[in-house]
Design a protein around this motif. Structure first.
Motif, PDB file in Angstrom:
ATOM      1  N   LYS A 272       0.881  -1.178   0.118  1.00 11.87           N
ATOM      2  CA  LYS A 272       0.005   0.194   0.057  1.00 11.87           C
ATOM      3  C   LYS A 272       0.788   1.181  -0.026  1.00 11.87           C
ATOM      4  N   CYS A 273       0.435   2.181  -0.572  1.00 12.35           N
ATOM      5  CA  CYS A 273       1.164   3.685  -0.552  1.00 12.35           C
ATOM      6  C   CYS A 273       1.815   4.089   0.723  1.00 12.35           C
ATOM      7  N   GLY A 274       2.915   4.301   1.022  1.00 12.24           N
ATOM      8  CA  GLY A 274       3.452   4.794   2.199  1.00 12.24           C
ATOM      9  C   GLY A 274       2.820   6.174   2.798  1.00 12.24           C
ATOM     10  N   ASN A 275       1.973   6.835   2.061  1.00 16.04           N
ATOM     11  CA  ASN A 275       1.271   8.100   2.742  1.00 16.04           C
ATOM     12  C   ASN A 275      -0.192   7.601   3.293  1.00 16.04           C
ATOM     13  N   PRO A 276      -0.157   7.652   4.650  1.00 16.31           N
ATOM     14  CA  PRO A 276      -1.369   6.896   5.327  1.00 16.31           C
ATOM     15  C   PRO A 276      -2.609   7.487   4.826  1.00 16.31           C
TER      16      PRO A 276
ATOM     17  N   TRP B  79       5.895   4.614  -2.746  1.00 18.05           N
ATOM     18  CA  TRP B  79       4.857   5.296  -2.971  1.00 18.05           C
ATOM     19  C   TRP B  79       3.919   4.888  -4.268  1.00 18.05           C
ATOM     20  N   CYS B  80       2.820   5.386  -4.251  1.00 21.24           N
ATOM     21  CA  CYS B  80       1.918   5.108  -5.381  1.00 21.24           C
ATOM     22  C   CYS B  80       2.598   5.571  -6.609  1.00 21.24           C
ATOM     23  N   SER B  81       3.116   6.850  -6.584  1.00 24.53           N
ATOM     24  CA  SER B  81       3.763   7.592  -7.351  1.00 24.53           C
ATOM     25  C   SER B  81       4.298   9.055  -6.761  1.00 24.53           C
TER      26      SER B  81
HETATM   27 ZN   LIG Z   1      -0.231   7.117  -2.826  1.00 26.48          ZN
END
Ligand SMILES: [Zn+2]
Length: 200
Positions: free
Chosen positions: A154-158, A175-177
């Motif tokens: 999962k992206c690291g941004n909560p 990250w997702c991007s």
């Molecule tokens: Zn993300």
């Protein structure tokens, strides 16, 4: 045409990613049936000829029903991804759902010429409605059978809900991007650090 994100490195994860957070609000990129078809085409899960048949042959009610089934399948897949990331076992109900869609995958492979060689293509003998979601179920089955599930992240941004399959050499993707989350969080961390220094 609806713009989709293809950052997941796998159609199953990209399909989950049709739900995302935009300006801190949940957004569903599958607003209507045409969005679903458009996603399947862009993800190369559905061939253009199949899409044309689906558009021509399905009634309005069948289209709405298929969109609902797709969204419900997406919810199952999101639950699956959440569990895999948390190293939890895959529930039987998920396998049953995937198998239900897979059972609609009737057809046979065909050998076709392509530039410089050959290609094997699946010739679907299913009805248009059946042919729409089965390939996605097959992609999911393929992910579970062949992929290293430890690399589903999962992206690291909560506050981001996007998933991806980490294909980087050292498996260090967070990250997702970079544009969507990586840079933003790096900038936020930089400001936190520089504010910290300023207050010393
Ligand atoms: Zn993300």
């Amino acid at each position: 045409m609806q713009k989709f994100l293809f950052v997941g490195n796998h159609p199953c994860l990209d399909f989950i990613n049709t739900q995302m957070i935009v300006k801190e609000e949940p957004a569903d990129l599958l607003g209507g049936f045409e969005d679903l078809i458009s996603w399947l085409l862009q993800a190369r899960v559905l061939a253009k000829t199949q899409a044309d048949v689906v558009r021509a042959e399905l009634s309005h009610d069948q289209m709405s029903s298929l969109l609902e089934q797709a969204k419900s399948f997406r919810a199952t897949l999101r639950g699956l991804a959440e569990r895999l990331v948390a190293s939890k076992p895959v529930p039987d109900s998920t396998i049953i759902t995937i198998n239900r869609f897979l059972s609609q995958r009737s057809g046979y492979p065909q050998l076709v010429r392509r530039k410089g060689g050959f290609e094997q293509r699946f010739h679907s003998a299913a009805t248009p409605a059946q042919s729409v979601l089965a390939p996605l179920a097959e992609a999911t089955s393929d992910l579970l059978c062949r992929a290293n599930v430890a690399l589903i992240k999962k992206c690291g941004n909560p506050s981001c809900i996007l998933y991806f399959y980490d294909t980087t050499k050292n498996h260090t993707r967070n990250w997702c991007s970079m544009q969507l989350c990586g840079n933003r969080l790096k900038v936020a961390a930089y400001y936190r650090r520089s504010r910290g220094k300023a207050s010393l």
